[in-house]
Design a protein around this motif. Structure first.
Motif, PDB file in Angstrom:
ATOM      1  N   ARG A   1      -4.837  11.424   0.970  1.00 59.10           N
ATOM      2  CA  ARG A   1      -5.883  10.410   1.046  1.00 59.10           C
ATOM      3  C   ARG A   1      -7.073  10.836   1.872  1.00 59.10           C
ATOM      4  O   ARG A   1      -8.194  10.386   1.647  1.00 59.10           O
ATOM      5  CB  ARG A   1      -5.340   9.156   1.709  1.00 59.10           C
ATOM      6  CG  ARG A   1      -4.446   8.385   0.838  1.00 59.10           C
ATOM      7  CD  ARG A   1      -3.869   7.196   1.567  1.00 59.10           C
ATOM      8  NE  ARG A   1      -2.663   6.795   0.872  1.00 59.10           N
ATOM      9  CZ  ARG A   1      -2.673   6.113  -0.257  1.00 59.10           C
ATOM     10  NH1 ARG A   1      -3.799   5.717  -0.773  1.00 59.10           N
ATOM     11  NH2 ARG A   1      -1.548   5.806  -0.872  1.00 59.10           N
TER      12      ARG A   1
ATOM     13  N   ASP B   1      -4.128   5.401   4.875  1.00 59.45           N
ATOM     14  CA  ASP B   1      -3.920   3.978   4.627  1.00 59.45           C
ATOM     15  C   ASP B   1      -2.978   3.318   5.625  1.00 59.45           C
ATOM     16  O   ASP B   1      -2.492   2.208   5.393  1.00 59.45           O
ATOM     17  CB  ASP B   1      -3.439   3.754   3.195  1.00 59.45           C
ATOM     18  CG  ASP B   1      -2.098   4.423   2.946  1.00 59.45           C
ATOM     19  OD1 ASP B   1      -1.654   5.215   3.800  1.00 59.45           O
ATOM     20  OD2 ASP B   1      -1.498   4.148   1.899  1.00 59.45           O
TER      21      ASP B   1
ATOM     22  N   ASN C   1       6.455   4.287   6.838  1.00 60.22           N
ATOM     23  CA  ASN C   1       7.212   4.962   5.779  1.00 60.22           C
ATOM     24  C   ASN C   1       8.331   5.826   6.348  1.00 60.22           C
ATOM     25  O   ASN C   1       9.473   5.774   5.880  1.00 60.22           O
ATOM     26  CB  ASN C   1       6.284   5.844   4.938  1.00 60.22           C
ATOM     27  CG  ASN C   1       5.261   5.026   4.164  1.00 60.22           C
ATOM     28  OD1 ASN C   1       5.412   3.814   4.009  1.00 60.22           O
ATOM     29  ND2 ASN C   1       4.216   5.680   3.677  1.00 60.22           N
TER      30      ASN C   1
ATOM     31  N   PHE D   1       0.810  -1.229   0.000  1.00 58.88           N
ATOM     32  CA  PHE D   1       0.000   0.000   0.000  1.00 58.88           C
ATOM     33  C   PHE D   1       0.837   1.269   0.000  1.00 58.88           C
ATOM     34  O   PHE D   1       0.353   2.335   0.380  1.00 58.88           O
ATOM     35  CB  PHE D   1      -0.969   0.040   1.192  1.00 58.88           C
ATOM     36  CG  PHE D   1      -2.085  -0.959   1.090  1.00 58.88           C
ATOM     37  CD1 PHE D   1      -2.225  -1.777  -0.006  1.00 58.88           C
ATOM     38  CD2 PHE D   1      -3.021  -1.058   2.111  1.00 58.88           C
ATOM     39  CE1 PHE D   1      -3.261  -2.691  -0.100  1.00 58.88           C
ATOM     40  CE2 PHE D   1      -4.067  -1.966   2.026  1.00 58.88           C
ATOM     41  CZ  PHE D   1      -4.186  -2.781   0.920  1.00 58.88           C
ATOM     42  N   THR D   2       2.101   1.183  -0.438  1.00 59.90           N
ATOM     43  CA  THR D   2       2.956   2.371  -0.449  1.00 59.90           C
ATOM     44  C   THR D   2       3.592   2.500  -1.815  1.00 59.90           C
ATOM     45  O   THR D   2       4.248   1.571  -2.293  1.00 59.90           O
ATOM     46  CB  THR D   2       4.060   2.246   0.625  1.00 59.90           C
ATOM     47  OG1 THR D   2       3.435   2.115   1.895  1.00 59.90           O
ATOM     48  CG2 THR D   2       4.937   3.479   0.634  1.00 59.90           C
TER      49      THR D   2
ATOM     50  N   ASP E   1       0.096   3.757   6.822  1.00 59.74           N
ATOM     51  CA  ASP E   1       1.515   3.424   6.668  1.00 59.74           C
ATOM     52  C   ASP E   1       2.465   4.575   6.950  1.00 59.74           C
ATOM     53  O   ASP E   1       3.679   4.421   6.763  1.00 59.74           O
ATOM     54  CB  ASP E   1       1.775   2.871   5.260  1.00 59.74           C
ATOM     55  CG  ASP E   1       1.432   3.890   4.178  1.00 59.74           C
ATOM     56  OD1 ASP E   1       0.992   5.005   4.513  1.00 59.74           O
ATOM     57  OD2 ASP E   1       1.605   3.545   2.993  1.00 59.74           O
TER      58      ASP E   1
HETATM   59 MG    MG Z   1       0.572   4.644   1.545  1.00 62.42          MG
END
Ligand code: MG
Ligand code: ADP
Ligand code: ADP
Ligand code: MG
Ligand code: MG
Ligand code: MG
Lengths: 212, 333, 333, 212
Positions: free
Chosen positions: D179, D35, D41, C79-80, D37
């Motif tokens: 998002r 989402d 990240n 999802f990245t 992350d």
């Molecule tokens: Mg993402």
């Protein structure tokens, strides 16, 4: 009490009622050691019979009713239970022939023929943890009762009681036929769903006699 | 239970209608009794191939109807063998005069219902033969049970046997090919989560948050043993061990490696499984010359996978590579 | 969280290695930086097509690399969006002298990373163009937001654009086709259950036992509204309504109807959805001339579906029908 | 206190620590309206920088460190945050040039250049519920403090405090970029994860100064 066409029809109707009421319970038994559809299968089959019973001609025989049950089960139940019960009712129908009613001796033949039909198709022995473990004690008890000279009501009661005990007695067994056989020891402690439906069917046969 | 369904009683009918709407270029549908048949059936002079069984394993079997694979598929209720009537009707619909083969997974219900249908079809003069698929090594002591189950290896039997029929083999030869594939394929599966049969509305079994079921059947029947969740590679080793021992597969073999998804497992996980399985085979000197990865024999939304290994030879490889045109498997046309 | 994985950090690497082991006949893999490239790349004189994005949507995009579709796919972490390095490397690997098209789903991360890679590639003399896919009608007021998201319609863009490149269209023409498909496809999805990103270990959102999320994104981003579970047909109507209004699709149109599984939905349910969608289209005088049903743009194990409708014309139909040979989509060869 | 190369390296090391500690918290913020992350990240990116910091030549400048951070973030973070923070550090590096240390005026330029880089790439306005809502107040506060003639420590503290307030102030907003913009009203009540990571980064810049 007489085992005539009216009794046969009442038996099947009551069976449909009882199976509908036990649908979830049979599914649960089957979920524990099988695939969880036995109640669904039996209910679907017997519900399919009901409208056909209504459409039966006035002049009909117990054997013809049993044959109708057989063909309907074969064509609507599927799974293992469909062909097995279907064959059972087909052979039972054959055993009573064109008779207008079933006496105690014929009742024993009917039950034995049903059981033999299941064995013919499914090749299960007693103790394999299948519906045979309800049918065979039922046939034996019926035979003893009839040999002792009792009437059809006592024969049926003996069969129903023996089937009930037989169903219960499947609980400690390891299965050697049907889906439960894949489980090995893990089937121990669970009742075989087919033996339970057999017990329900034979109990219904007696109950509609008693309440006629 | 959350499902994209209408009435649980209509699940199969609705889905078959959808299948018809989507794949009218490949199949025709009979709605009463229900079966799915190749658009151009019966193919004159060709052996007809019919399979079927309970629904809930899609794309098995309907997704494999078409050129080079099945002539017809007969879907029963979810996880319940179809009755003889539709099997008979499908058998009649695909009989092109060269006889019909029934490919039957080894479950009492399937075997009995196909048997009855075969008897009825024979009585009408159709030459019907059956091959019983039993590739699942999870079932032990098969002599004293209903025998091993037919699971994902069925897909490989259907593809290869369909190709043999398509090239014009007669019924005996087609039966021989089907039995050959069945005798050379072994499968074992694992479940991470159960499935929910629509009319039941409850999970078919219960697994704790850290438990998996090794040797699961494709109807959610419990398997060999329940163990704690392990890394994927360790799980693959547990599945592959019994498979390789059983035939046995040995150094120098060429195989088709098939990693099947049970329905609820992301594809990314299937490839993680494939990676390890291919690695183990390589270590053992076994060469993966063909592969298949995806949801081909499912158990509704169950999360899990099965691994199948098929020992190839030139004939089987050639038949595997032959053109196929079905909803779920297609190449060469 | 139960998954068939080893270390969560290795999910993408392990899966890509499995993909390589399974599909070496179609693709080559670069492991550092990670990208998947067509076996015969670069194809001299052909426009190269590169797509990519976060992993977890398999078979998108790696499953679509091969003859007639993508030349390369660049998988990011789950999802990245991938970083520019592998995008640049993939772009270089597929450049056959006719330029390269980037097919990018409209997410800030994807757009920015592809942009940077394109700048770097241009600096090296490669003619790079990008088409941004934004087919998701679930997002309202797109003028005041990051815009509509790119979802399952991406598969259709990749297939049809790949066919245009394969037949020899130049870069301008390929861009025109991609934009045309994007302008004529609309999608909306629904989730029944959430997905769990491996490194997060927790569901991406929480839905009660009787709730569904209408307009879900493919990363588990919440959608338009959360409602009580309804029969499949009613849910289909909720998805299809906004799709048909948006373009709008009108009586007389010929369309491709694509029912996509989110990863955890049984195929039988996808066909139930297809049945109703086809029925509604028929009622409106819209003809379904092509169809696609299956898990093509997934969100890990999420249960749910999306419906895409693409307005066809002769050119698009012809390009759709053109041969394709990838791991996940194959016909005509 | 002096904003030299040692400070720059300490800042980035502390940032890596703080982001690792806040990995799950940032994921949670992002899961709520994105989402899920963002923590992952940022952590991946800053962890990737650490070994490179160890390998830096002895003679190096703050600008060179910032450039190393930029290229590493761009090539390891992915998502939206990778190019945005990457560009921010790249522009920050450009703003300080070859200087051996950063004075208050240069610090303001550094922050403004970072912010402008993000706007250049992401096109977000203030109030769009993005990391810009932390950066812009930080730049403004730094400018005011520097205009008032304070030292780098006070300028940095003003920036960090303003970023923290800015991050918090994203909570009532509807998002127009990223998002969260897909959520409409449903984003209200949730803090933007990128504004939170910005706040953490600027706090770390001050903290390592204070503890030097
Ligand atoms: Mg993402
Ligand atoms: N070989 C057999 N002989 C006799 N009875 C059997 C045999 N195999 C299965 N059964 C009976 O059938 C029952 C299961 O029926 P059902 O659940 O309707 O079919 P299925 O197993 O196909 O799902 C078992 O509980 C058992 O009593
Ligand atoms: N256009 C934009 N301008 C500025 N910041 C943005 C923009 N889009 C997203 N962001 C920031 O990026 C953050 C999300 O980063 P991350 O979760 O790492 O990437 P992704 O959204 O790709 O998963 C958001 O919280 C927001 O602060
Ligand atoms: Mg059952
Ligand atoms: Mg069953
Ligand atoms: Mg994010």
């Amino acid at each position: 009490p007489t085992l005539d066409t009216a009794w046969t029809v009442r038996w099947i109707r009551r069976s449909a009622e009882v199976l509908a009421a036990n649908r979830a319970a049979l599914n649960t038994l089957d979920r524990e050691i099988g695939d969880g559809d036995h109640g669904e299968n039996m209910d679907r089959g017997f519900q399919a019979i009901l409208p056909k019973l209504d459409a039966l001609p006035d002049e009909t025989t117990p054997g013809a009713v049993l044959k109708l049950v057989a063909t309907t089960l074969i064509s609507t139940v599927g799974g293992a239970a469909g062909p097995l019960y279907g064959t059972a009712f087909l052979k039972a129908s054959g055993a009573v022939g064109d008779a207008e009613w079933v006496d105690a001796a014929a009742l024993v033949s009917l039950l034995a023929a049903a059981r033999d039909g299941i064995v013919l198709r499914g090749k299960a022995d007693e103790g394999d943890k299948t519906m045979i473990d309800a049918w065979t004690p039922a046939v034996n008890a019926a035979l003893s009762a009839q040999a002792a000279g009792t009437g059809v009501d006592v024969v049926l009661l003996a069969a129903a009681d023996a089937a009930a005990r037989g169903a219960q007695a499947t609980e400690p067994l390891v299965a050697r036929k049907g889906r439960a056989s894949y489980l090995g020891e893990r089937a121990i402690g669970h009742r075989d769903p087919g033996s339970q439906s057999t017990s329900l069917l034979l109990r219904a046969a007696f109950d509609v006699l008693a309440t006629a | 239970m959350k499902k994209l369904i209408n009435d649980p009683k209509n699940v199969v009918n609705d889905a078959v209608a959808g299948f018809e709407a989507a794949h009218g270029d490949i199949v025709r549908i009979s709605h009463d009794p229900v079966y799915i048949v190749r658009n151009d059936a019966p193919v004159q002079g060709k052996v007809g191939i019919v399979s079927g069984g309970g629904s809930g394993h899609e794309p098995l079997h309907g997704g494999f109807v078409g050129y080079g694979m099945l002539d017809a598929a007969v879907p029963g209720a979810v996880f319940t063998s179809p009755t003889p009537d539709p099997i008979l009707a499908a058998t009649q619909a695909v009989d092109g005069g060269a006889g019909v083969l029934h490919i039957v997974k080894n479950y009492t219900g399937d075997v009995l219902n196909f048997e009855t249908a075969a008897d009825l079809a024979s009585a009408e003069g159709i030459d019907v033969r059956a091959v019983i698929i039993n590739d699942d090594v999870a079932v032990k002591d098969s002599l004293y049970t209903a025998g091993r189950r037919g699971v994902a290896g069925t897909v490989l039997v259907e593809k290869i046997t369909g190709a043999a029929a398509e090239r014009g083999d007669d019924l005996d030869a087609v039966v021989t090919v089907a039995e050959k594939v069945n005798s050379r394929v072994r499968t074992m599966g694992v479940a991470l989560t159960p499935c929910v049969v629509p009319h039941a509305g409850e999970p078919s079994f219960v697994l704790a948050d850290d438990e998996i079921e090794i040797g699961i059947g494709i109807h959610g029947e419990p398997g060999r043993e329940r163990i704690k969740l392990e890394p994927a590679d360790a799980i693959v080793d547990r599945l592959l061990g019994p498979i390789l021992e059983d035939l046995p597969f040995v150094s120098g073999d060429e195989v088709l490696l098939f990693v099947n998804g049970m329905g609820g497992t992301p594809q990314i996980e299937l490839y993680i499984v494939f990676r390890r399985a291919a690695e183990v085979l390589k270590e053992k000197g076994i060469t993966v010359t063909r592969s298949l990865v995806g949801n081909y024999t499912t158990s509704l939304e169950m999360a899990g996978t099965s691994i199948s290994v098929l020992k190839l030879d030139d004939e089987l490889t050639g038949l595997w590579d032959a053109p196929v045109q079905t909803a779920a498997l297609r190449w060469g046309r």
